[in-house]
Design an enzyme around this catalytic site. Structure first.
Site, PDB file in Angstrom:
ATOM      1  CB  CYS A  47      -1.909   7.124  16.120  1.00 44.89           C
ATOM      2  SG  CYS A  47      -3.493   7.991  16.146  1.00 44.89           S
ATOM      3  CG  LEU A  91     -11.082  -2.078 -22.585  1.00 44.66           C
ATOM      4  CD1 LEU A  91     -11.233  -0.780 -23.360  1.00 44.66           C
ATOM      5  CD2 LEU A  91      -9.780  -2.061 -21.783  1.00 44.66           C
ATOM      6  CD  GLN A  98     -16.226  -1.966  -7.239  1.00 44.07           C
ATOM      7  OE1 GLN A  98     -16.025  -3.121  -6.903  1.00 44.07           O
ATOM      8  NE2 GLN A  98     -16.535  -1.641  -8.486  1.00 44.07           N
ATOM      9  CG  HIS A 103     -13.870  -1.619  -1.969  1.00 47.42           C
ATOM     10  ND1 HIS A 103     -13.758  -2.213  -3.216  1.00 47.42           N
ATOM     11  CD2 HIS A 103     -14.950  -2.184  -1.388  1.00 47.42           C
ATOM     12  CE1 HIS A 103     -14.731  -3.094  -3.374  1.00 47.42           C
ATOM     13  NE2 HIS A 103     -15.475  -3.088  -2.285  1.00 47.42           N
ATOM     14  CE1 TYR A 149      -4.175  -1.407  -0.461  1.00 49.89           C
ATOM     15  CE2 TYR A 149      -3.254  -3.114   0.946  1.00 49.89           C
ATOM     16  CZ  TYR A 149      -4.229  -2.690   0.059  1.00 49.89           C
ATOM     17  OH  TYR A 149      -5.248  -3.531  -0.327  1.00 49.89           O
TER      18      TYR A 149
END
Ligand code: BJW
Length: 232
Positions: free
Chosen positions: A136, A202, A91, A109, A56
Site C-alpha cells: 500500500c 436489449l 453498477q 459497486h 480482477y
C-alpha cells in the site's frame, strides 16, 4: 419529456457491451468461466485470494483497453447540458462514463481502477496488478484488495442515491438485467416518489413491469435517440 427537471440514470453492464466489455448474465458472460460465488464474495476472496485477484487483474486490463461508445458519449453530453439535477448511478466498475466526459457519476459497486487497503483503509488508483501483492503506498502493508462491492457487502453512497431517487422526476434504467439488489429496487423507489420511469435495454429486465415505458434495442442506438429528445 415535459415537466422533467431531476433525472436519475441507472446503468449496468449492457451500456458497456458495445465497448467490448462482457456482461454478467449473457450466455458468454463473465460468470461463465467463474462461478459468482468463486469470485464476487468476501468469502471467496478469503478462501482463494489469487483466483479473485487474477479475475480482477484481467478485468482491469480489458477496461483499460476499451473505449466509450455512443451511449456513454451522449449521456456525457446530457450531463454537460442538463440544467436540472442529474445523477448517473452506475453498477459498472469501468470508467467509460468518466472517459466520455460525464461528471455526475456515482459507482455504487466500486471501481476496477481503485485498490482498497484493508490495513489502513486508504484507496489508491490502480492500473497494474494486485496478484503480486504490491505494498500500500500509504502504509506499506501488502493488504490491497479490489475496491469492488461484492455480494453481501453494502453498495457505496446509498444515502446519496436514495436522496436523488426521492427528488427524481424521471428514472431511466439502461442495460441492466434487474437481477441484483438494491439497484433492482430503484425503479420502485423512484415511482413511489412520483417519478416517471423508462427502461432502455436489449431485452426486458426482470423488473420491466415497473417501468412506464420500455424501449428495446442496443444502447448505442437507444441512448443517443433518447438524449436527443431530452435536449430538444
Ligand atoms: C444490453 C446490451 C446492449 C446487453 N445494449 N442492453 C435474495 C433476494 C433479494 C436480494 C438478495 C437475496 N439474497 C441476497 C440478496 C442481496 C444481493 C442480491 O441482490 N443478490 C441477488 C443475486 C438476488 N445483493 C447484495 O448483496 C448487494 N448488497 C446488499 O444488498 O447490501 C445490503 C443492503 C440492504 C439494503 C440497502 C442497501 C444494501 C451487493 C451487490 C454487489 C453486486 N456485485 C457485482 C459484482 C461486483 C462488480 C464487478 O465485478 O463488476 O456487480 S454482481 C454483478 O451484477 C455486478 C453488476 O454490477 C451487477 C448487475 O449486473 P448487470 O449490470 O445488470 O449485468 P447483467 O449481465 O445482469 O445484465 C446486462 C443487461 O444488459 C441485460 O439485461 C442485457 O439484456 C443488457 N444488454 N447488451 C443494451 N448492447
Amino acid at each position: 419529456m415535459d415537466g422533467v427537471r431531476n433525472i436519475v440514470i441507472l446503468t449496468g453492464a449492457g451500456i458497456s457491451a458495445e465497448s467490448g466489455l462482457k456482461t454478467f448474465r449473457a450466455e458468454d458472460g463473465l460468470w461463465e468461466d467463474h462461478r459468482v460465488e468463486d469470485v464476487a464474495t468476501p468469502q471467496a476472496f478469503r478462501r482463494d485470494p489469487e483466483l479473485v485477484q487474477r479475475f480482477y487483474d484481467e478485468r482491469r486490463q480489458s477496461i483499460l483497453a476499451a473505449e466509450p461508445n455512443p451511449a456513454h458519449d451522449t449521456l456525457a453530453r446530457l450531463d454537460g447540458e442538463w440544467d436540472g439535477e442529474l445523477l448517473i448511478v452506475t453498477q459498472n466498475i469501468d470508467d467509460l462514463h468518466e472517459r466520455a466526459g460525464a461528471k455526475r457519476v456515482l459507482h455504487m459497486h466500486g471501481e476496477a481502477l481503485s485498490a482498497w487497503c484493508t490495513a489502513c483503509d486508504a484507496r489508491h488508483r490502480c492500473t497494474g496488478t494486485l496478484l503480486d501483492r504490491p505494498p500500500c503506498p500509504a502504509c506499506g502493508a501488502s493488504a490491497l484488495r479490489p475496491d469492488i462491492v461484492w455480494f453481501g457487502e453494502m453498495p457505496y453512497e446509498m444515502d446519496r442515491i436514495f436522496a436523488a431517487l426521492s427528488r427524481a422526476d424521471l428514472f431511466v434504467s439502461i442495460g441492466t438485467s434487474g437481477a441484483v439488489y438494491p439497484a433492482a429496487g430503484f425503479v420502485q423507489q423512484a415511482k413511489t416518489a412520483g417519478a416517471r420511469s423508462l427502461e432502455l435495454n436489449l431485452e426486458r429486465s426482470q423488473g420491466s413491469a415497473w417501468f412506464d415505458e420500455t424501449r428495446l434495442g442496443p444502447a448505442s442506438d437507444l441512448v443517443p435517440a433518447w438524449v436527443e429528445e431530452m435536449l430538444r
